[in-house]
Design an enzyme around this catalytic site. Structure first.
Site, PDB file in Angstrom:
ATOM      1  N   ARG A 128      10.612  -7.997   5.796  1.00 27.82           N
ATOM      2  CA  ARG A 128      10.857  -6.565   5.595  1.00 27.82           C
ATOM      3  C   ARG A 128      11.973  -6.077   6.517  1.00 27.82           C
ATOM      4  O   ARG A 128      12.009  -6.386   7.704  1.00 27.82           O
ATOM      5  CB  ARG A 128       9.569  -5.782   5.846  1.00 27.82           C
ATOM      6  CG  ARG A 128       9.728  -4.296   5.606  1.00 27.82           C
ATOM      7  CD  ARG A 128       8.435  -3.646   5.228  1.00 27.82           C
ATOM      8  NE  ARG A 128       7.547  -3.446   6.355  1.00 27.82           N
ATOM      9  CZ  ARG A 128       6.343  -2.865   6.256  1.00 27.82           C
ATOM     10  NH1 ARG A 128       5.909  -2.448   5.093  1.00 27.82           N
ATOM     11  NH2 ARG A 128       5.601  -2.698   7.311  1.00 27.82           N
ATOM     12  N   ARG A 159      -8.843   4.286   9.328  1.00 25.41           N
ATOM     13  CA  ARG A 159      -8.719   2.873   9.673  1.00 25.41           C
ATOM     14  C   ARG A 159      -9.921   2.398  10.493  1.00 25.41           C
ATOM     15  O   ARG A 159     -10.072   1.212  10.710  1.00 25.41           O
ATOM     16  CB  ARG A 159      -7.487   2.643  10.564  1.00 25.41           C
ATOM     17  CG  ARG A 159      -6.151   2.702   9.904  1.00 25.41           C
ATOM     18  CD  ARG A 159      -5.631   1.336   9.552  1.00 25.41           C
ATOM     19  NE  ARG A 159      -4.368   0.932  10.106  1.00 25.41           N
ATOM     20  CZ  ARG A 159      -3.172   1.405   9.818  1.00 25.41           C
ATOM     21  NH1 ARG A 159      -3.038   2.437   9.035  1.00 25.41           N
ATOM     22  NH2 ARG A 159      -2.089   0.869  10.323  1.00 25.41           N
ATOM     23  N   ARG A 177      11.241  -3.498  11.959  1.00 29.35           N
ATOM     24  CA  ARG A 177      10.375  -2.591  12.733  1.00 29.35           C
ATOM     25  C   ARG A 177       9.730  -3.388  13.862  1.00 29.35           C
ATOM     26  O   ARG A 177       9.327  -4.526  13.641  1.00 29.35           O
ATOM     27  CB  ARG A 177       9.269  -2.064  11.808  1.00 29.35           C
ATOM     28  CG  ARG A 177       9.555  -0.696  11.240  1.00 29.35           C
ATOM     29  CD  ARG A 177       8.602  -0.322  10.131  1.00 29.35           C
ATOM     30  NE  ARG A 177       7.188  -0.548  10.421  1.00 29.35           N
ATOM     31  CZ  ARG A 177       6.199  -0.248   9.574  1.00 29.35           C
ATOM     32  NH1 ARG A 177       6.466   0.285   8.399  1.00 29.35           N
ATOM     33  NH2 ARG A 177       4.954  -0.473   9.893  1.00 29.35           N
ATOM     34  N   LYS A 191       0.829  -1.213   0.000  1.00 28.42           N
ATOM     35  CA  LYS A 191       0.000   0.000   0.000  1.00 28.42           C
ATOM     36  C   LYS A 191       0.862   1.262   0.000  1.00 28.42           C
ATOM     37  O   LYS A 191       0.599   2.193  -0.762  1.00 28.42           O
ATOM     38  CB  LYS A 191      -0.891  -0.059   1.248  1.00 28.42           C
ATOM     39  CG  LYS A 191      -1.748   1.132   1.522  1.00 28.42           C
ATOM     40  CD  LYS A 191      -2.754   0.795   2.607  1.00 28.42           C
ATOM     41  CE  LYS A 191      -2.112   0.286   3.894  1.00 28.42           C
ATOM     42  NZ  LYS A 191      -1.553   1.316   4.762  1.00 28.42           N
ATOM     43  N   ARG A 233      -1.792  -7.007  13.968  1.00 27.73           N
ATOM     44  CA  ARG A 233      -2.145  -5.960  13.001  1.00 27.73           C
ATOM     45  C   ARG A 233      -3.133  -6.489  11.956  1.00 27.73           C
ATOM     46  O   ARG A 233      -4.041  -5.775  11.534  1.00 27.73           O
ATOM     47  CB  ARG A 233      -0.880  -5.423  12.303  1.00 27.73           C
ATOM     48  CG  ARG A 233      -0.070  -4.509  13.196  1.00 27.73           C
ATOM     49  CD  ARG A 233       1.333  -4.330  12.668  1.00 27.73           C
ATOM     50  NE  ARG A 233       1.391  -3.542  11.450  1.00 27.73           N
ATOM     51  CZ  ARG A 233       2.441  -3.538  10.626  1.00 27.73           C
ATOM     52  NH1 ARG A 233       3.484  -4.290  10.878  1.00 27.73           N
ATOM     53  NH2 ARG A 233       2.430  -2.778   9.554  1.00 27.73           N
TER      54      ARG A 233
HETATM   55  P1  AMP Z   1       1.220   1.616   9.242  1.00 31.77           P
HETATM   56  O1  AMP Z   1       2.599   2.011   8.865  1.00 31.77           O
HETATM   57  O2  AMP Z   1       0.149   2.294   8.442  1.00 31.77           O
HETATM   58  O3  AMP Z   1       1.040   0.122   9.289  1.00 31.77           O
HETATM   59  O4  AMP Z   1       0.997   2.142  10.742  1.00 31.77           O
HETATM   60  C1  AMP Z   1       1.824   1.700  11.777  1.00 31.77           C
HETATM   61  C2  AMP Z   1       1.089   1.828  13.096  1.00 31.77           C
HETATM   62  O5  AMP Z   1       0.714   3.203  13.345  1.00 31.77           O
HETATM   63  C3  AMP Z   1      -0.218   1.058  13.199  1.00 31.77           C
HETATM   64  O6  AMP Z   1      -0.018  -0.303  13.546  1.00 31.77           O
HETATM   65  C4  AMP Z   1      -0.949   1.839  14.284  1.00 31.77           C
HETATM   66  O7  AMP Z   1      -0.428   1.547  15.565  1.00 31.77           O
HETATM   67  C5  AMP Z   1      -0.552   3.277  13.962  1.00 31.77           C
HETATM   68  N1  AMP Z   1      -1.497   3.891  12.992  1.00 31.77           N
HETATM   69  C6  AMP Z   1      -1.240   4.336  11.747  1.00 31.77           C
HETATM   70  N2  AMP Z   1      -2.331   4.851  11.157  1.00 31.77           N
HETATM   71  C7  AMP Z   1      -3.328   4.730  12.070  1.00 31.77           C
HETATM   72  C8  AMP Z   1      -4.716   5.057  12.058  1.00 31.77           C
HETATM   73  N3  AMP Z   1      -5.312   5.617  10.986  1.00 31.77           N
HETATM   74  N4  AMP Z   1      -5.429   4.790  13.185  1.00 31.77           N
HETATM   75  C9  AMP Z   1      -4.872   4.246  14.266  1.00 31.77           C
HETATM   76  N5  AMP Z   1      -3.580   3.886  14.333  1.00 31.77           N
HETATM   77  C10 AMP Z   1      -2.798   4.121  13.243  1.00 31.77           C
END
Ligand code: AMP
Length: 216
Positions: free
Chosen positions: A130, A91, A163, A16, A174
């Site tokens: 990753r 989300r 990460r 994504k 997740r």
């Molecule tokens: P991502 O890189 O988009 O997978 O985001 C990494 C982490 O950031 C997620 O696992 C959440 O803990 C937090 N996060 C990112 N975007 C959101 C969102 N829209 N709502 C809530 N938590 C978020």
């Protein structure tokens, strides 16, 4: 007409981020990733960074109020006037409602939601391998996109890391969180007539072509 106010959906590891960056570049609008904003805040050890750390490391979502505040502030900047690509937001249903309310004020609703997906084994393989550069944020994959020198960033030479939320337990959490939240969001944007499903398997360029078609 090509959509310029765009949201990307997709489980972690579906590619994504890569597709959102490319689409934003092609459209000439900013790409806004809430995950990137939070990671940067953590690196700077800002108050926001300290607030989100625990949620992120467990693979849980950051509370809605906090995320919504951050996104509204970002969308209010001048570079978003002509459009934006949102990556990783909304989300939750509450986030989608807040976003719609915010955009309704300027009469500039979301024009397209690109829903990327791929079978779970593909996602697990991608995420498990990753490796990320903690300094410049470049990402690699142990088998699909290995760095030239083992465990070092091609761009800046920094030692690559996994990460914390790419560790197996956090990955599973997740995915569970994603699947349970996205159902309502997909229904919401399908009803609004703006959602397009895009298959996220195959080469990056191949997926990018499908995304471009979906943006119309
Ligand atoms: P991502 O890189 O988009 O997978 O985001 C990494 C982490 O950031 C997620 O696992 C959440 O803990 C937090 N996060 C990112 N975007 C959101 C969102 N829209 N709502 C809530 N938590 C978020």
């Amino acid at each position: 007409m090509t959509a310029r106010r765009v949201v990307f959906f997709g489980p972690p590891g579906v590619g994504k981020g890569t597709q959102a960056v490319q689409a934003a570049k092609a459209l000439g609008v900013p790409q806004i990733s809430t995950g990137d904003i939070f990671r940067e805040a953590r690196q700077q050890d800002s108050p926001l960074g300290r607030e989100v750390k625990g949620f992120m490391d467990r693979g849980d979502l950051v509370p809605d109020g906090l995320v919504i505040r951050v996104v509204e502030e970002r969308l209010g900047r001048p570079d978003c006037a002509e459009g934006f690509v949102l990556d990783g937001f909304p989300r939750t249903f509450a986030q989608a409602e807040a976003l719609d309310r915010y955009l309704a004020k300027g009469k500039r609703p979301i024009e397209r939601v690109v829903a990327l997906d791929a079978p779970e084994p593909v996602i697990l393989t991608r995420l498990g391998g990753r490796r990320t550069c903690p300094k410049c944020k470049a990402t690699f994959h142990v088998t699909e996109r290995p760095p030239k020198k083992a465990d070092a960033c091609d761009a800046c030479g920094t030692a690559l890391v996994v990460r914390p939320d790419d560790k197996p337990e956090a990955i599973k959490q997740r995915l569970v969180v994603y699947r349970s939240e996205v159902r309502d969001l997909v229904a919401r944007y399908t009803k609004a007539g703006v959602l397009r499903d895009v298959v996220g398997t195959g080469a990056v360029e191949e997926v990018a072509r499908r995304v471009a078609d979906a943006l119309g």
